[in-house]
Design an enzyme around this catalytic site. Structure first.
Site, PDB file in Angstrom:
ATOM      1  CB  CYS A   1      -6.078  -1.347  16.806  1.00  0.00           C
ATOM      2  SG  CYS A   1      -5.745  -2.774  15.749  1.00  0.00           S
TER       3      CYS A   1
ATOM      4  CG  HIS B   1       3.407   6.237   2.045  1.00  0.00           C
ATOM      5  ND1 HIS B   1       2.957   5.524   0.948  1.00  0.00           N
ATOM      6  CD2 HIS B   1       4.468   5.553   2.536  1.00  0.00           C
ATOM      7  CE1 HIS B   1       3.723   4.457   0.783  1.00  0.00           C
ATOM      8  NE2 HIS B   1       4.648   4.447   1.734  1.00  0.00           N
TER       9      HIS B   1
ATOM     10  CD  GLU C   1      -7.637  -2.527  10.016  1.00  0.00           C
ATOM     11  OE1 GLU C   1      -8.221  -1.431  10.044  1.00  0.00           O
ATOM     12  OE2 GLU C   1      -7.638  -3.334  10.969  1.00  0.00           O
TER      13      GLU C   1
END
Length: 155
Positions: free
Chosen positions: A50, A94, A139
Site C-alpha cells: 500500500c 474517482h 476498503e
C-alpha cells in the site's frame, strides 16, 4: 389468513387511519444507508504494497439515529444521499485521496473518522435530534474500519 389478494382500495388518511396514528412510537431509532465509491491513494511510512499508488472500490455505511417525527420517520434516506453527494462524495469518488482529503495518511482508520465528522456536521441542523451512531468503511469486501459515537465522544 394472509393469503394472496389484490388490494382494491388504498388506505386513506383521516378516514382509515388518523394522523396521530402515523407515528407508532416516540423511540430513538437508527437508520442506515450505504454508498460505494472508487478512489486511489497510497500510504506514507508504510512498508508494504500500500505504499504504492493503488485503488479501491470502497463501501461506506452510515448509521444515523433520531426520534421519529409526526409521520414516524427519523430522516429521509434521500436527505442522507443528498448530504453524501454534496458534502462527502465530492472529495472521494474517482479522486486521488492524498490530494483531496485533509493532510493525513489516507488509511481507512483516518478516513472513517473524517467521514463521521462530515456527516455529523451536516445533520446537526436537522430535526428529530439526529446523530451519527457509526460509520463503517470497507476498503475491501472483507476489511473495514469503523468509527462509533461512543468512541468519538470519549477520545
Amino acid at each position: 389468513m394472509f393469503g394472496f389478494r389484490i388490494v382494491e382500495e388504498l388506505q386513506k388518511l383521516d378516514k382509515d387511519i388518523q394522523r396521530e396514528q402515523l407515528a407508532y412510537h416516540q423511540k430513538r431509532v437508527m437508520v442506515s444507508k450505504e454508498f460505494i465509491f472508487d478512489a486511489a491513494h497510497h500510504l506514507h511510512c508504510y512498508e508494504g504494497k500500500c505504499k504504492n499508488l493503488h485503488g479501491h472500490t470502497y463501501q461506506v455505511v452510515f448509521g444515523i439515529s433520531g426520534f421519529v417525527d409526526e409521520i414516524g420517520m427519523v430522516i429521509d434516506f434521500g436527505d442522507i444521499k443528498e448530504i453524501w453527494k454534496d458534502k462527502i462524495e465530492v472529495f472521494l469518488d474517482h479522486r486521488y485521496l492524498n490530494e483531496t482529503l485533509p493532510k493525513m495518511n489516507t488509511t481507512a482508520e483516518n478516513m472513517v473518522v473524517w467521514m463521521f465528522e462530515q456527516m455529523e456536521a451536516a445533520i446537526q441542523k436537522l430535526p428529530n435530534q439526529c446523530r451519527v451512531e457509526f460509520v463503517r468503511l470497507f476498503e475491501t469486501p472483507t476489511s473495514y474500519a469503523e468509527a462509533r459515537r461512543e468512541w468519538m465522544d470519549h477520545a
